[in-house]
Write an enzyme that holds these catalytic residues in place. Structure first.
Site, PDB file in Angstrom:
ATOM      1  N   SER A 167       0.843  -1.175   0.000  1.00 38.67           N
ATOM      2  CA  SER A 167       0.000   0.000   0.000  1.00 38.67           C
ATOM      3  C   SER A 167       0.893   1.246   0.000  1.00 38.67           C
ATOM      4  CB  SER A 167      -0.924  -0.033   1.213  1.00 38.67           C
ATOM      5  OG  SER A 167      -1.950   0.879   1.046  1.00 38.67           O
ATOM      6  N   ASP A 193      -8.418  -5.841  -5.834  1.00 35.12           N
ATOM      7  CA  ASP A 193      -8.044  -4.648  -5.073  1.00 35.12           C
ATOM      8  C   ASP A 193      -8.309  -3.380  -5.878  1.00 35.12           C
ATOM      9  OD1 ASP A 193      -6.974  -2.935  -3.220  1.00 35.12           O
ATOM     10  OD2 ASP A 193      -4.908  -3.286  -3.835  1.00 35.12           O
ATOM     11  N   HIS A 227      -6.188  -6.636  -1.236  1.00 34.39           N
ATOM     12  CA  HIS A 227      -5.100  -5.730  -0.885  1.00 34.39           C
ATOM     13  C   HIS A 227      -3.874  -6.472  -0.355  1.00 34.39           C
ATOM     14  CE1 HIS A 227      -4.034  -1.601  -0.677  1.00 34.39           C
ATOM     15  NE2 HIS A 227      -3.757  -1.627   0.586  1.00 34.39           N
TER      16      HIS A 227
END
Length: 632
Positions: free
Chosen positions: A314, A566, A591
């Site tokens: 991320s 995602d 994710h």
């Protein structure tokens, strides 16, 4: 990276009503885009061609997962699979990874029409699934993923941006965790300002070291580029690094990001005002990481001449990629999982994030996304009267009653955030990230949203049942609190400030290609809100200016992994840029699934993606030592 954050811009709910046009980026892997695997007989696996990254090819095969599994274990797996998931004997997409020393050829023995198949896939020992486990997946392309924010801050941060910052690391028993991991806690004095000379103040940055499997002879260092949260959370839940440490003879280092966890430059005054927050930037964080690596190599015997690999997911994945770009002499390569480094300016459509959210719901149940799309008008109709507001409050079991238009707008933002969060954590097993959730939670949610053509009252009662899956899967909630979308306590203040300065990610919806109300991206209004909250105005072009945007082909040795499920993959790198800037895409991946610990229900594609990542890392390490020998 570990946390939570970013994308969808429904903050405009209370304002702009414009319809934003959206163009899907070419080769996104949807609607026939590049990256879809082509069936080529009984052989299947990752195939790399045409500069489109590692893609999935092959045909579906059946595997009887009951073989070799004790009755009580089968029952346990069945319960954990959760409603809406295919049962034992589901279709499995096997992967054939061509070549490479760390992953040998996987021979598939079976007829395509048979009801069972032998699937001996050779993986490195650290990446083998647990005994008795069968990795299940569905046909699609390869893709993997990312994270960052949370609600509760004064500034109306877009729900998508909040989603990135609200990701919480799992503590569910369905995945291996490291709460008892053997690590030591350390601190290093860092300059508050690495790039100026007037401020000489320092602060203590926290970092963790785990060296159980580290070898001074031929070893390596895996360096976790911490993101917006407490570094111990990330250490305990980045299972991939722990799983491969022995194979790579690696020391694990987890570096905490400044202004998060205990690494506060001004202590309790760190978030006091923009003057104290002025040093919260990605550039300062990368400089912290560089100084820490220099410190480690200088002070730990045997570490001086060892290769360092950056790892993150991320926002942390973005930092890992940027670290390799800015400090290539510090790290030999980087694994950037679910890193939306292109979610800035006009590099991608502002609507792509919400489009992917919508696609996830559309694929998970008939009419599911359409039911959500129609729910907004139903809410609006009930909101016109006081009696309607009262009915809505009761039907949705809200903890606090709706009393005015502002409450309704907040309600819709909260519901939107919920759908976004579900898309990010749509994992194939039970998890406890943002909330305790069943396996494949969107499938469970969509069981309640099959018919969009019912009266408003029934539709909204169905919406409540869907929301209840997310907020009350444990059965302990007595009402739904619209002020909360997660149970985490990550650094929401810090990320709110970062989103108002350099992490400016445009999001929009049009209500046609997505299931949300139309809202355009309005930079001026966003800027005004940031100024009211923090006394600063965003610089939307700065990230592209400092890190290169899409002009990054001069860099080397970065793996960009993304999951097809995602939403952040829309702003990620999903096609190879060069032979050493490679993309790995994974179907059924939410994710940064690849950074999570191995699990009995990991899709086969995820197992092979991790193997491919390790294969690249081994090559980087080999090249480093070869160059070192040449110098000496």
């Amino acid at each position: 990276m570990a946390a939570i954050i970013i994308i969808v811009i429904i903050w405009g709910l209370r304002r702009a009503r414009g319809v934003a046009m959206e163009l899907r980026p070419a080769g996104h892997g949807r609607k026939g885009g590049a990256g879809l695997g082509e069936r080529s007989g009984p052989r299947m696996g990752f195939r790399r061609s045409g500069g489109k990254g590692w893609t999935w090819t092959g045909a579906a095969m059946k595997v009887d997962s009951k073989e070799g599994t004790a009755p009580e274990e089968r029952e346990r797996l069945r319960r954990r699979r959760g409603p809406g998931r295919c049962g034992v004997g589901a279709q499995v997409w096997a992967v054939l990874l061509r070549g490479g020393a760390s992953v040998r050829r996987a021979e598939l023995r079976a007829g395509l029409g048979s009801s069972s198949a032998s699937l001996p896939v050779s993986l490195p020992p650290a990446l083998q699934p647990p005994a008795g486990a069968v990795a299940m997946g569905r046909p699609a392309v390869l893709l993997l993923l990312l994270a960052l924010l949370t609600p509760g801050v004064a500034i109306p941060v877009p729900p998508a941006v909040k989603a990135l910052s609200s990701l919480r690391w799992s503590t569910s028993s369905t995945s291996r965790h490291f709460t008892d991991a053997k690590y030591s806690v350390h601190y290093i004095l860092q300059k508050v300002d690495h790039f100026g000379f007037a401020v000489d103040k320092t602060f203590k940055q926290r970092y963790l070291i785990a060296d159980e499997h580290w070898k001074k002879d031929g070893g390596s260092i895996l360096f976790y580029t911490g993101n917006e949260g407490d570094i111990i959370w990330f250490c305990n839940n980045t299972g991939f690094m722990w799983d491969v440490a022995e194979e790579l003879k690696a020391m694990l280092v987890f570096a905490e990001h400044r202004y998060y966890g205990e690494s506060l430059p001004f202590g309790n005054n760190s978030f006091k005002d923009s003057r104290h927050l002025n040093y919260l930037t990605s550039e300062q964080a990368l400089a912290d990481f560089a100084m820490l690596i220099k410190h480690l190599k200088r002070t730990i015997p045997g570490a001086k001449n060892q290769p360092v690999i950056a790892v993150g997911g991320s926002y942390g994945g973005m930092l890992a990629a940027w670290f390799r770009m800015k400090y290539p002499h510090m790290v030999v390569g980087a694994l950037a999982a679910s890193a939306p480094i292109w979610q800035f300016g006009n590099l991608v459509s502002c609507g792509v994030f919400m489009e992917i959210v919508t696609t996830d719901f559309k694929k998970s149940g008939p009419n599911c996304s359409e039911s959500i799309r129609r729910s907004w008008d139903a809410i609006n109709r009930y909101s016109r009267t006081g009696a309607g507001l009262g009915w809505l409050s009761e039907a949705l079991h809200l903890c606090a009653p709706l009393t005015n238009t502002q409450d309704v707008q907040h309600l819709k933002v909260w519901i939107s955030e919920t759908w976004i969060n579900l898309a990010m954590v749509d994992y194939p097993y039970e998890s406890d990230f943002l909330q305790p959730l069943p396996a494949w939670p969107i499938k469970v949610v969509c069981q309640y949203l099959k018919n969009p053509n019912v009266p408003d009252a029934q539709l909204l009662q169905n919406i409540f049942q869907a929301l209840n899956v997310y907020y009350n899967y444990s059965g302990q909630a007595s009402c739904l609190n619209v002020s909360e979308t997660t149970t985490s306590s990550l650094g929401t203040q810090g990320w709110s400030y970062q989103a108002c300065t350099e992490m400016v990610m445009p999001f929009c919806t049009n209500g046609i290609d997505d299931m949300f109300e139309p809202h355009s991206w309005n930079l001026r209004e966003f800027s005004d809100d940031c100024f009211k909250q923090w006394g600063v105005r965003p610089r939307p072009a700065w990230i592209i200016t400092t890190y290169g945007g899409k002009n990054i082909s001069a860099h080397t040795n970065i793996i960009f992994s993304n999951g097809e499920l995602d939403p952040w993959s829309g702003g990620g790198v999903t096609k190879d840029i060069t032979d050493t800037l490679v993309a790995i895409t994974i179907p059924e991946g939410a994710h940064h699934l690849d950074l999570r610990a191995r699990n009995a229900f990991d899709p086969t594609a995820v197992l092979l993606a991790r193997s491919l990542e390790v294969r690249h890392m081994k090559q980087w390490i080999k090249d480093y030592y070869a160059n070192l020998r040449k110098k000496h």
